[in-house]
Design a protein around this motif. Structure first.
Motif, PDB file in Angstrom:
ATOM      1  N   GLU A 111     -44.713 -36.436  22.499  1.00 44.38           N
ATOM      2  CA  GLU A 111     -43.721 -35.805  23.472  1.00 44.38           C
ATOM      3  C   GLU A 111     -43.842 -34.374  23.666  1.00 44.38           C
ATOM      4  N   ILE A 112     -44.132 -33.634  22.913  1.00 47.23           N
ATOM      5  CA  ILE A 112     -44.358 -32.197  22.719  1.00 47.23           C
ATOM      6  C   ILE A 112     -45.518 -31.927  23.697  1.00 47.23           C
ATOM      7  N   LYS A 113     -46.652 -32.469  23.425  1.00 47.72           N
ATOM      8  CA  LYS A 113     -47.731 -32.383  24.343  1.00 47.72           C
ATOM      9  C   LYS A 113     -47.589 -32.365  25.810  1.00 47.72           C
ATOM     10  N   ARG A 160     -61.836 -19.096  33.228  1.00 42.47           N
ATOM     11  CA  ARG A 160     -62.317 -20.066  31.869  1.00 42.47           C
ATOM     12  C   ARG A 160     -62.008 -21.326  31.808  1.00 42.47           C
ATOM     13  N   PHE A 161     -61.014 -21.778  32.213  1.00 44.93           N
ATOM     14  CA  PHE A 161     -60.312 -23.160  32.378  1.00 44.93           C
ATOM     15  C   PHE A 161     -60.122 -23.831  33.414  1.00 44.93           C
ATOM     16  N   ALA A 162     -60.641 -25.112  33.542  1.00 45.50           N
ATOM     17  CA  ALA A 162     -60.332 -25.925  34.744  1.00 45.50           C
ATOM     18  C   ALA A 162     -58.882 -26.733  34.343  1.00 45.50           C
ATOM     19  N   PRO A 163     -58.156 -27.308  35.242  1.00 52.82           N
ATOM     20  CA  PRO A 163     -56.739 -27.793  34.793  1.00 52.82           C
ATOM     21  C   PRO A 163     -57.345 -29.104  33.829  1.00 52.82           C
ATOM     22  N   ASP A 164     -58.389 -29.694  34.115  1.00 49.59           N
ATOM     23  CA  ASP A 164     -58.679 -30.882  33.148  1.00 49.59           C
ATOM     24  C   ASP A 164     -59.005 -30.590  31.697  1.00 49.59           C
ATOM     25  N   ASP A 165     -59.578 -29.244  31.803  1.00 50.96           N
ATOM     26  CA  ASP A 165     -59.859 -28.842  30.367  1.00 50.96           C
ATOM     27  C   ASP A 165     -58.709 -28.403  29.494  1.00 50.96           C
ATOM     28  N   LEU A 166     -57.865 -27.978  30.088  1.00 49.63           N
ATOM     29  CA  LEU A 166     -56.630 -27.669  29.488  1.00 49.63           C
ATOM     30  C   LEU A 166     -55.711 -28.836  28.762  1.00 49.63           C
ATOM     31  N   GLY A 167     -56.043 -30.085  29.533  1.00 54.03           N
ATOM     32  CA  GLY A 167     -55.402 -31.257  29.068  1.00 54.03           C
ATOM     33  C   GLY A 167     -56.172 -31.530  27.949  1.00 54.03           C
ATOM     34  N   HIS A 168     -57.459 -31.432  27.828  1.00 52.14           N
ATOM     35  CA  HIS A 168     -58.233 -32.040  26.530  1.00 52.14           C
ATOM     36  C   HIS A 168     -57.960 -30.936  25.410  1.00 52.14           C
ATOM     37  N   TYR A 169     -57.900 -29.722  25.689  1.00 51.70           N
ATOM     38  CA  TYR A 169     -57.362 -28.657  24.502  1.00 51.70           C
ATOM     39  C   TYR A 169     -56.083 -29.201  24.092  1.00 51.70           C
ATOM     40  N   PHE A 224     -51.891 -30.454  16.963  1.00 53.94           N
ATOM     41  CA  PHE A 224     -51.021 -30.861  16.006  1.00 53.94           C
ATOM     42  C   PHE A 224     -51.148 -31.766  15.023  1.00 53.94           C
ATOM     43  N   HIS A 225     -52.563 -31.933  14.864  1.00 48.13           N
ATOM     44  CA  HIS A 225     -53.098 -32.895  13.892  1.00 48.13           C
ATOM     45  C   HIS A 225     -53.287 -32.221  12.527  1.00 48.13           C
ATOM     46  N   GLY A 226     -53.503 -30.930  12.456  1.00 50.86           N
ATOM     47  CA  GLY A 226     -53.250 -30.234  11.263  1.00 50.86           C
ATOM     48  C   GLY A 226     -54.707 -30.369  10.638  1.00 50.86           C
ATOM     49  N   THR A 227     -54.925 -29.403   9.466  1.00 48.30           N
ATOM     50  CA  THR A 227     -56.015 -29.413   8.907  1.00 48.30           C
ATOM     51  C   THR A 227     -55.453 -29.343   7.445  1.00 48.30           C
ATOM     52  N   VAL A 228     -54.175 -29.279   7.145  1.00 48.63           N
ATOM     53  CA  VAL A 228     -53.880 -29.112   5.633  1.00 48.63           C
ATOM     54  C   VAL A 228     -53.273 -30.383   5.200  1.00 48.63           C
ATOM     55  N   VAL A 229     -53.669 -30.890   3.963  1.00 46.89           N
ATOM     56  CA  VAL A 229     -53.404 -32.059   3.316  1.00 46.89           C
ATOM     57  C   VAL A 229     -51.727 -32.023   3.049  1.00 46.89           C
ATOM     58  N   SER A 230     -51.259 -33.293   3.674  1.00 48.39           N
ATOM     59  CA  SER A 230     -49.895 -33.331   3.480  1.00 48.39           C
ATOM     60  C   SER A 230     -49.196 -33.214   2.185  1.00 48.39           C
ATOM     61  N   GLY A 231     -48.335 -32.670   1.766  1.00 50.26           N
ATOM     62  CA  GLY A 231     -47.497 -32.377   0.622  1.00 50.26           C
ATOM     63  C   GLY A 231     -47.947 -31.646   0.048  1.00 50.26           C
ATOM     64  N   SER A 232     -49.104 -30.613   0.186  1.00 51.80           N
ATOM     65  CA  SER A 232     -49.476 -29.591  -0.285  1.00 51.80           C
ATOM     66  C   SER A 232     -48.721 -28.174   0.081  1.00 51.80           C
ATOM     67  N   ALA A 233     -47.850 -27.709  -0.742  1.00 47.68           N
ATOM     68  CA  ALA A 233     -46.975 -26.517  -0.092  1.00 47.68           C
ATOM     69  C   ALA A 233     -47.573 -25.273  -0.798  1.00 47.68           C
TER      70      ALA A 233
END
Length: 608
Positions: free
Chosen positions: A547-549, A582-591, A596-605
């Motif tokens: 929804e946010i994307k 630098r960006f075509a419209p389709d490139d923006l969609g891919h980016y 929002f997938h994150g790189t931090v292990v869930s639960g570690s504060a």
């Protein structure tokens, strides 16, 4: 009548004149004594070896009936001679015969109670139907008025009830008959003593096998919680069996055997079950007095609910005045458990408020505190009925750091669940306020809003998929879902403001080449910066993430696409165009799809 006829004919054939009426009665008593002696001496434990091993009630049941009638007649004769001549040798003879008869009955009473434990076990007794009970009561050998009564009743019982119940009925009738006979003969104390010893041993043995122990509070205090928890689980099963089967069965049996005397049956049942019941119902109170902590809440509630469910049976079984202490113990344990639950709720609320606000989650994901509190509250919902009773008169904290605007009841007053609904909504509110404090710690304002959106969305979603849905009410969900959208809107506004403001409001309007170049440069810089920061941010809920994307894409891509289509041809003719566009419209969609997938292990504060 047979005895009277024999006596009358013997007097008629005598040469002496008729005797007074007292002599006629005495003659009848003599006949009764002689007849009683012939029956009683046959089963004299001190005379015949056969009588020592055989059972009067397992042989010819008619003879058992005659034995009981003989004791009854002997008792009548004793009363007669006491009035006529208290020093009569006949009275002494009667007393000696009575001693022999009572010893026999004591042995029979003990043998029947001991040898038929499986037919007098509380479960067999407690499952007797009232119809069978009323009918079989006619089979008591002490009540035989005609020769065929016992056989008729036992035959009817045999044709209508299972074998175990049938035997149980017969055994109970025999035990009652002996008890009635001994009590009416003045030997109730001896009878009751035998009964209490045997039945108390059965109660103690049953509770032992159910795992019920007599523990002191000091012993409980020294135990680890996992040990106490195991004992609580065992107690829950034991209490259900003890109340519905063991104590209930003993009350029925005791009332049946000693139905001739209210005093005897009350004192007897109290002697057998009072102390074991106090031990059983005293355990929850000791658990309630243990050190409080959130993880103990649910076992406390299990104990509370168990006593609540068993209370009607407890009140009925232990209704006697001499058993007031048992009822009081059960009530006291119930009250103490309620107090313990209220204390744990209060401590749980305090623990949320005292949780460090500096502890945040990198990437703005769902905080461990949010997961813990919501899972805890969901479990509390399973006990909503009991909790409603417990917190009904338990007002919310008078002194609270929360704003007055937060005070509102999610359920209309007067609702059956309003007390617990208000309490659970309050705990969620305390959590949300703590999350507000944690959000402030983030240096990036847009990340603060994303953090709030993430966590509030988790709270709402968790509540929607559990029984909290019914407790919190539709208005609560509407208000908090609106708030999630506000957080998302604020995140988008703060997180993508440089990107959105880099392009003209009307992307197709004519502007100078330099102005267009400047727009592209600002857009490139803003998008790269936003992407770089947000590539490590996390949105746990896939639905919210999409929804946010989609929302961000709708705000950026249409405008950028129109602007791109209008000016990309101009910059193609210039050297270094790739540095400007630098960006075509389709490139923006891919980016955007990578965010929002994150790189931090869930639960570690950590602190950010």
């Amino acid at each position: 009548m047979r005895s009277a006829f024999i006596t009358f004919t013997s007097y008629a054939s005598s040469s002496s004149p008729p005797t007074p009426r007292q002599s006629f009665s005495a003659a009848m008593m003599d006949e009764n004594i002689s007849y009683a002696q012939s029956i009683i001496m046959k089963w004299n434990l001190e005379t015949f070896s056969y009588s020592k091993v055989a059972s009067l009630f397992s042989e010819d049941r008619r003879e058992a009936k005659e034995f009981m009638m003989a004791v009854k007649d002997l008792q009548s004769a004793m009363h007669f001679f006491v009035k006529e001549d208290s020093s009569s040798e006949k009275l002494i003879r009667c007393q000696n015969l009575m001693q022999i008869a009572i010893k026999r009955l004591e042995k029979e009473f003990y043998q029947i109670l001991s040898a038929n434990r499986k037919f007098l076990d509380p479960e067999s007794v407690s499952t007797r139907s009232s119809r069978v009970s009323r009918r079989s009561s006619c089979a008591c050998v002490s009540d035989y008025e005609d020769d065929d009564s016992e056989e008729d009743v036992i035959q009817v019982a045999s044709n209508s009830v299972p074998e175990v119940v049938n035997v149980s009925e017969i055994v109970m009738a025999d035990v009652k008959a002996i008890a009635d006979c001994m009590i009416s003969s003045g030997y109730g104390k001896e009878c009751v003593k035998i009964y209490e010893i045997i039945r108390r041993s059965i109660v103690d043995e049953t509770l032992y096998h159910l795992g019920v122990e007599k523990l002191s509070f000091s012993q409980i205090q020294k135990m680890d919680w996992y040990v106490i928890e195991r004992k609580i689980k065992n107690w829950l099963n034991a209490a259900n069996i003890a109340v519905k089967t063991l104590f209930y069965g003993e009350r029925i049996l005791c009332d049946h055997v000693f139905s001739a005397s209210e005093i005897v049956k009350e004192s007897c049942f109290a002697e057998i079950c009072k102390e074991p019941a106090l031990t059983l119902f005293g355990f929850p109170e000791m658990v309630a007095k243990c050190k409080k902590s959130p993880e103990k809440m649910f076992r406390m509630l299990d104990l509370y609910e168990s006593i609540s469910e068993l209370w009607p049976e407890i009140e009925s079984i232990f209704s006697l005045e001499s058993l007031t202490s048992v009822r009081s113990q059960a009530v006291n344990s119930h009250l103490k458990l309620g107090e313990a639950v209220r204390a744990i709720l209060s401590d749980f609320e305090t623990a949320i408020q005292k949780q460090s606000s500096k502890s945040t989650l990198p990437g703005g994901g769902v905080h461990p505190l949010t997961r813990y509190v919501m899972n805890y509250i969901v479990f509390l919902c399973e006990y909503s009925g009991s909790l409603s009773d417990i917190v009904a008169d338990y007002s919310l904290s008078a002194q609270t750091p929360l704003p007055e605007s937060y005070f509102s009841s999610p359920i209309p007053d007067g609702s059956p669940t309003s007390a617990i609904s208000e309490r659970l909504a309050w705990l969620i509110l305390v959590l949300l306020c703590k999350l507000d404090g944690k959000a402030v710690v983030y240096k990036d304002v847009s990340l603060s809003y994303l953090f709030l959106a993430n966590n509030l969305n988790y709270v709402v979603s968790k509540a929607r998929t559990t029984s909290l849905t019914l407790l919190l009410g539709s208005d609560w969900f509407i208000n908090h879902e609106i708030k999630v959208k506000q957080y998302i809107s604020n995140y988008e506004r703060m997180g993508w403001s440089k990107v959105m403001t880099s392009l003209p409001e009307n992307p197709t309007a004519e502007i100078s080449v330099e102005a267009a170049k400047e727009c592209f440069r600002k857009f490139n810089s803003g998008f790269e910066e936003a992407y770089r920061k947000q590539s490590s941010w996390a949105i746990a809920d896939p639905k919210l993430r999409d929804e946010i994307k989609v929302s961000v894409a709708k705000k950026i891509l249409p405008v950028y696409r129109d602007f791109y289509e209008k000016y990309r041809g101009i910059f193609r003719r210039e050297m270094g165009v790739e540095l400007v566009v630098r960006f075509a419209p389709d490139d923006l969609g891919h980016y955007l799809s990578d965010l929002f997938h994150g790189t931090v292990v869930s639960g570690s504060a950590t602190s950010e």
